[in-house]
Design a protein around this motif. Structure first.
Motif, PDB file in Angstrom:
ATOM      1  N   ILE A   1       0.852  -1.256   0.148  1.00 23.93           N
ATOM      2  CA  ILE A   1      -0.147   0.140  -0.002  1.00 23.93           C
ATOM      3  C   ILE A   1       0.641   1.270   0.029  1.00 23.93           C
ATOM      4  O   ILE A   1       0.459   2.209  -0.726  1.00 23.93           O
ATOM      5  CB  ILE A   1      -1.056   0.052   1.030  1.00 23.93           C
ATOM      6  CG1 ILE A   1      -2.033  -1.286   1.032  1.00 23.93           C
ATOM      7  CG2 ILE A   1      -1.753   1.276   1.522  1.00 23.93           C
ATOM      8  CD1 ILE A   1      -2.703  -1.426   2.064  1.00 23.93           C
ATOM      9  N   ALA A   2       1.996   1.175   0.855  1.00 28.16           N
ATOM     10  CA  ALA A   2       2.852   2.349   0.837  1.00 28.16           C
ATOM     11  C   ALA A   2       3.496   2.511  -0.608  1.00 28.16           C
ATOM     12  O   ALA A   2       3.308   3.848  -1.141  1.00 28.16           O
ATOM     13  CB  ALA A   2       4.025   2.206   1.902  1.00 28.16           C
ATOM     14  N   VAL A   3       3.724   1.598  -1.282  1.00 25.66           N
ATOM     15  CA  VAL A   3       4.425   1.588  -2.693  1.00 25.66           C
ATOM     16  C   VAL A   3       3.448   2.210  -3.771  1.00 25.66           C
ATOM     17  O   VAL A   3       3.474   3.282  -4.518  1.00 25.66           O
ATOM     18  CB  VAL A   3       4.927   0.381  -3.200  1.00 25.66           C
ATOM     19  CG1 VAL A   3       5.107   0.286  -4.788  1.00 25.66           C
ATOM     20  CG2 VAL A   3       6.150  -0.036  -2.466  1.00 25.66           C
ATOM     21  N   LEU A   4       2.322   1.729  -3.351  1.00 22.81           N
ATOM     22  CA  LEU A   4       1.174   2.336  -4.244  1.00 22.81           C
ATOM     23  C   LEU A   4       0.744   3.780  -4.109  1.00 22.81           C
ATOM     24  O   LEU A   4       0.304   4.594  -4.916  1.00 22.81           O
ATOM     25  CB  LEU A   4      -0.376   1.355  -3.931  1.00 22.81           C
ATOM     26  CG  LEU A   4      -0.347   0.195  -4.961  1.00 22.81           C
ATOM     27  CD1 LEU A   4      -1.464  -0.667  -4.245  1.00 22.81           C
ATOM     28  CD2 LEU A   4      -0.074   0.127  -6.068  1.00 22.81           C
ATOM     29  N   GLN A   5       0.726   4.303  -2.778  1.00 25.64           N
ATOM     30  CA  GLN A   5       0.692   5.488  -2.418  1.00 25.64           C
ATOM     31  C   GLN A   5       1.947   6.297  -3.127  1.00 25.64           C
ATOM     32  O   GLN A   5       1.557   7.591  -3.442  1.00 25.64           O
ATOM     33  CB  GLN A   5       0.446   5.647  -0.934  1.00 25.64           C
ATOM     34  CG  GLN A   5      -0.741   5.138  -0.414  1.00 25.64           C
ATOM     35  CD  GLN A   5      -0.879   5.106   1.149  1.00 25.64           C
ATOM     36  OE1 GLN A   5       0.021   5.162   1.826  1.00 25.64           O
ATOM     37  NE2 GLN A   5      -2.030   4.912   1.625  1.00 25.64           N
ATOM     38  N   HIS A   6       3.157   5.949  -3.010  1.00 28.48           N
ATOM     39  CA  HIS A   6       4.077   6.631  -3.525  1.00 28.48           C
ATOM     40  C   HIS A   6       3.981   6.786  -4.953  1.00 28.48           C
ATOM     41  O   HIS A   6       4.167   7.790  -5.551  1.00 28.48           O
ATOM     42  CB  HIS A   6       5.420   5.787  -3.055  1.00 28.48           C
ATOM     43  CG  HIS A   6       6.506   6.428  -3.773  1.00 28.48           C
ATOM     44  ND1 HIS A   6       7.048   7.602  -3.449  1.00 28.48           N
ATOM     45  CD2 HIS A   6       7.301   5.926  -4.732  1.00 28.48           C
ATOM     46  CE1 HIS A   6       8.255   7.988  -4.172  1.00 28.48           C
ATOM     47  NE2 HIS A   6       8.313   7.054  -5.137  1.00 28.48           N
ATOM     48  N   ILE A   7       3.505   5.758  -5.871  1.00 34.68           N
ATOM     49  CA  ILE A   7       3.319   5.700  -7.017  1.00 34.68           C
ATOM     50  C   ILE A   7       2.180   6.856  -7.622  1.00 34.68           C
ATOM     51  O   ILE A   7       2.549   7.658  -8.353  1.00 34.68           O
ATOM     52  CB  ILE A   7       2.980   4.636  -7.861  1.00 34.68           C
ATOM     53  CG1 ILE A   7       4.037   3.538  -7.637  1.00 34.68           C
ATOM     54  CG2 ILE A   7       2.669   4.567  -9.199  1.00 34.68           C
ATOM     55  CD1 ILE A   7       3.846   1.968  -8.020  1.00 34.68           C
ATOM     56  N   ALA A   8       1.277   6.742  -6.756  1.00 36.68           N
ATOM     57  CA  ALA A   8       0.229   7.760  -6.966  1.00 36.68           C
ATOM     58  C   ALA A   8       0.645   9.394  -6.726  1.00 36.68           C
ATOM     59  O   ALA A   8       0.086  10.195  -7.282  1.00 36.68           O
ATOM     60  CB  ALA A   8      -1.041   7.423  -6.027  1.00 36.68           C
ATOM     61  N   LYS A   9       1.425   9.188  -5.651  1.00 35.01           N
ATOM     62  CA  LYS A   9       2.035  10.780  -5.226  1.00 35.01           C
ATOM     63  C   LYS A   9       2.797  11.179  -6.798  1.00 35.01           C
ATOM     64  O   LYS A   9       2.895  12.369  -6.849  1.00 35.01           O
ATOM     65  CB  LYS A   9       2.882  10.731  -4.035  1.00 35.01           C
ATOM     66  CG  LYS A   9       3.372  11.774  -3.390  1.00 35.01           C
ATOM     67  CD  LYS A   9       4.073  11.648  -2.302  1.00 35.01           C
ATOM     68  CE  LYS A   9       5.022  13.027  -1.826  1.00 35.01           C
ATOM     69  NZ  LYS A   9       5.951  12.796  -0.695  1.00 35.01           N
ATOM     70  N   VAL A  10       3.698  10.505  -6.853  1.00 33.35           N
ATOM     71  CA  VAL A  10       4.640  10.592  -8.066  1.00 33.35           C
ATOM     72  C   VAL A  10       3.717  11.204  -9.338  1.00 33.35           C
ATOM     73  O   VAL A  10       4.132  11.904  -9.850  1.00 33.35           O
ATOM     74  CB  VAL A  10       5.574   9.503  -8.334  1.00 33.35           C
ATOM     75  CG1 VAL A  10       6.560   9.853  -9.828  1.00 33.35           C
ATOM     76  CG2 VAL A  10       6.906   9.132  -7.263  1.00 33.35           C
ATOM     77  N   ASN A  11       2.711  10.523  -9.672  1.00 35.16           N
ATOM     78  CA  ASN A  11       1.534  10.702 -10.678  1.00 35.16           C
ATOM     79  C   ASN A  11       0.833  11.663 -10.328  1.00 35.16           C
ATOM     80  O   ASN A  11      -0.003  11.983 -11.296  1.00 35.16           O
ATOM     81  CB  ASN A  11       1.062   9.564 -11.180  1.00 35.16           C
ATOM     82  CG  ASN A  11       2.209   8.353 -11.946  1.00 35.16           C
ATOM     83  OD1 ASN A  11       2.913   8.831 -12.641  1.00 35.16           O
ATOM     84  ND2 ASN A  11       2.385   7.291 -11.425  1.00 35.16           N
ATOM     85  N   LYS A  12       0.974  12.190  -9.226  1.00 36.01           N
ATOM     86  CA  LYS A  12      -0.188  13.557  -8.998  1.00 36.01           C
ATOM     87  C   LYS A  12      -1.543  13.001  -8.984  1.00 36.01           C
ATOM     88  O   LYS A  12      -2.440  13.734  -9.633  1.00 36.01           O
ATOM     89  CB  LYS A  12       0.099  14.714  -9.658  1.00 36.01           C
ATOM     90  CG  LYS A  12       1.441  15.310  -9.536  1.00 36.01           C
ATOM     91  CD  LYS A  12       1.888  16.549 -10.315  1.00 36.01           C
ATOM     92  CE  LYS A  12       3.242  16.853 -10.042  1.00 36.01           C
ATOM     93  NZ  LYS A  12       3.900  17.204 -11.245  1.00 36.01           N
TER      94      LYS A  12
END
Length: 125
Positions: free
Chosen positions: A33-44
């Motif tokens: 979940i932390a990785v998915l949140q990081h990906i979402a943050k990078v992709n705004k």
């Protein structure tokens, strides 16, 4: 000199993480979940995935409608014995040889990597 530069870029600039699929297979739902949140943050973008979503996927209802094979994912992986974990790993490798096309593709990819390694080894020598 180029190798040293790439090494510094790899560990100093780029922040690579394990894939969420790998982490879920290993029973690390929180890290996934932390990785998915990081990906979402990078992709705004907003990340709408929560631990409750992962736990819902382990119910019988959702596992019957899944198109892919999840072998020992989530809590099943962390609660399994050593013998069961080994059995799950062999079953995962078995997916690489499921059917003629998958077997052919697996062997071709392995041969590509082997030949690529040999080519660089010979060129470096």
């Amino acid at each position: 000199m180029v190798t040293l530069g790439v090494f510094i870029l790899r560990f100093g600039v780029f922040n690579f993480q394990e894939s969420p699929k790998f982490l879920v297979y290993r029973g690390h739902d929180d890290k996934a979940i932390a990785v998915l949140q990081h990906i979402a943050k990078v992709n705004k973008r907003a990340c709408g995935v929560s631990k409750a979503d992962f736990e819902a996927l382990t119910t019988e209802e959702h596992s019957l409608t899944s198109a892919s094979e999840l072998l020992g994912a989530g809590k099943a992986q962390t609660q399994a014995s050593v013998r069961e974990k080994i059995s799950i790993e062999f079953a995962r490798y078995g997916l690489l040889f499921k059917g003629w096309q998958m077997t052919r593709l697996t062997i071709l990819i392995w041969l590509t990597y082997i030949c690529d390694f040999w080519g660089f080894t010979l060129a470096g020598g």
